[in-house]
Design a protein around this motif. Structure first.
Motif, PDB file in Angstrom:
ATOM      1  N   VAL A   3      31.972  -8.959 -31.566  1.00  0.00           N
ATOM      2  CA  VAL A   3      30.591  -8.592 -32.039  1.00  0.00           C
ATOM      3  C   VAL A   3      30.268  -9.656 -33.112  1.00  0.00           C
ATOM      4  O   VAL A   3      29.368 -10.378 -32.929  1.00  0.00           O
ATOM      5  N   ALA A   4      31.090  -9.727 -33.858  1.00  0.00           N
ATOM      6  CA  ALA A   4      30.949 -10.414 -35.185  1.00  0.00           C
ATOM      7  C   ALA A   4      30.986 -11.992 -34.656  1.00  0.00           C
ATOM      8  O   ALA A   4      30.303 -12.765 -35.221  1.00  0.00           O
ATOM      9  N   SER A   5      31.979 -12.240 -33.829  1.00  0.00           N
ATOM     10  CA  SER A   5      32.038 -13.695 -33.640  1.00  0.00           C
ATOM     11  C   SER A   5      30.852 -14.264 -32.676  1.00  0.00           C
ATOM     12  O   SER A   5      30.194 -15.478 -32.696  1.00  0.00           O
ATOM     13  N   GLN A   6      30.023 -13.126 -31.982  1.00  0.00           N
ATOM     14  CA  GLN A   6      28.900 -13.603 -31.208  1.00  0.00           C
ATOM     15  C   GLN A   6      27.871 -13.903 -32.227  1.00  0.00           C
ATOM     16  O   GLN A   6      26.844 -14.598 -31.598  1.00  0.00           O
ATOM     17  N   GLU A   7      27.591 -13.265 -33.026  1.00  0.00           N
ATOM     18  CA  GLU A   7      26.537 -13.298 -34.042  1.00  0.00           C
ATOM     19  C   GLU A   7      26.674 -14.386 -34.931  1.00  0.00           C
ATOM     20  O   GLU A   7      25.796 -14.822 -35.760  1.00  0.00           O
ATOM     21  N   PHE A   8      28.102 -15.000 -34.988  1.00  0.00           N
ATOM     22  CA  PHE A   8      28.413 -15.876 -36.186  1.00  0.00           C
ATOM     23  C   PHE A   8      27.466 -17.048 -36.383  1.00  0.00           C
ATOM     24  O   PHE A   8      26.830 -17.519 -37.390  1.00  0.00           O
ATOM     25  N   ASN A   9      27.186 -17.848 -35.172  1.00  0.00           N
ATOM     26  CA  ASN A   9      26.374 -18.991 -35.108  1.00  0.00           C
ATOM     27  C   ASN A   9      24.955 -18.694 -35.743  1.00  0.00           C
ATOM     28  O   ASN A   9      24.328 -19.638 -36.399  1.00  0.00           O
ATOM     29  N   ASP A  10      24.240 -17.728 -35.205  1.00  0.00           N
ATOM     30  CA  ASP A  10      22.987 -17.348 -35.533  1.00  0.00           C
ATOM     31  C   ASP A  10      22.924 -17.144 -37.245  1.00  0.00           C
ATOM     32  O   ASP A  10      22.161 -17.510 -37.927  1.00  0.00           O
ATOM     33  N   ARG A  11      24.046 -16.347 -37.784  1.00  0.00           N
ATOM     34  CA  ARG A  11      23.906 -15.840 -39.061  1.00  0.00           C
ATOM     35  C   ARG A  11      24.058 -17.459 -40.136  1.00  0.00           C
ATOM     36  O   ARG A  11      23.628 -17.645 -40.988  1.00  0.00           O
ATOM     37  N   LYS A  12      25.077 -18.139 -39.342  1.00  0.00           N
ATOM     38  CA  LYS A  12      25.372 -19.576 -39.925  1.00  0.00           C
ATOM     39  C   LYS A  12      24.238 -20.494 -40.038  1.00  0.00           C
ATOM     40  O   LYS A  12      23.639 -20.845 -41.099  1.00  0.00           O
ATOM     41  N   ALA A  13      23.467 -20.433 -39.006  1.00  0.00           N
ATOM     42  CA  ALA A  13      22.141 -21.233 -38.992  1.00  0.00           C
ATOM     43  C   ALA A  13      20.943 -20.888 -40.039  1.00  0.00           C
ATOM     44  O   ALA A  13      20.497 -21.597 -40.694  1.00  0.00           O
ATOM     45  N   ALA A  14      20.973 -19.478 -39.889  1.00  0.00           N
ATOM     46  CA  ALA A  14      19.986 -18.987 -40.815  1.00  0.00           C
ATOM     47  C   ALA A  14      20.365 -19.100 -42.399  1.00  0.00           C
ATOM     48  O   ALA A  14      19.528 -19.200 -43.190  1.00  0.00           O
TER      49      ALA A  14
END
Length: 151
Positions: free
Chosen positions: A47-58
């Motif tokens: 789950v953390a890997s799936q959300e990584f790109n969104d968190r990084k972009a923000a």
């Protein structure tokens, strides 16, 4: 004076002793590593890997840069925006500790002095990490591990 001969028994004892030492050292190091391991970073890595790109972009969208320094017993954590201006965050959490163990971890009470966050912290020589989380007014999380080298 009688000559002693090396027999199979002597060779076996030599090999058994050498392997016993090697296994003993490995066990001591393994138990030490497990005892000092701080634990899991995330409960579910998928789950953390799936959300990584969104968190990084923000986080990159905030455009913040972090700088840390320690002098005369004061830890300074500077957060600046893209223009180099100081940022006062809505909320700041930070833990200062060593990379190798958690027994020296400290949670300083930072205060914003108009240009950076400062807190009195006693640190020994060597490498220290600041694991920080900061939120902007809209609730966007900025999370970073800052390496602090102290002489």
């Amino acid at each position: 004076m009688t000559e002693r001969q090396i027999t199979g028994k002597h060779v076996f004892i030599g090999f058994a002793s050498a392997f016993a030492i090697i296994i003993g050292v490995n066990l001591v190091l393994a138990f030490s590593a497990v005892r000092t391991f701080p634990g899991l970073e995330v409960k579910n890595s998928y789950v953390a890997s799936q959300e990584f790109n969104d968190r990084k972009a923000a986080q990159e969208g905030l455009g913040w840069t972090i700088a840390a320094d320690h002098a005369d017993g004061m830890l300074t954590l500077g957060i600046t925006d893209e223009a180099g201006e100081p940022v006062e965050v809505a909320r700041l959490e930070a833990t200062v500790g060593r990379a190798t163990h958690v027994q020296d971890d400290q949670t300083p009470e930072f205060r914003f002095d108009g240009s950076a966050y400062v807190a009195p912290v006693a640190l020994g020589d060597g490498n220290w990490n600041i694991r920080m989380k900061a939120w902007d007014e809209a609730g966007t999380l900025f999370q970073q591990r800052v390496v602090l080298h102290k002489d």
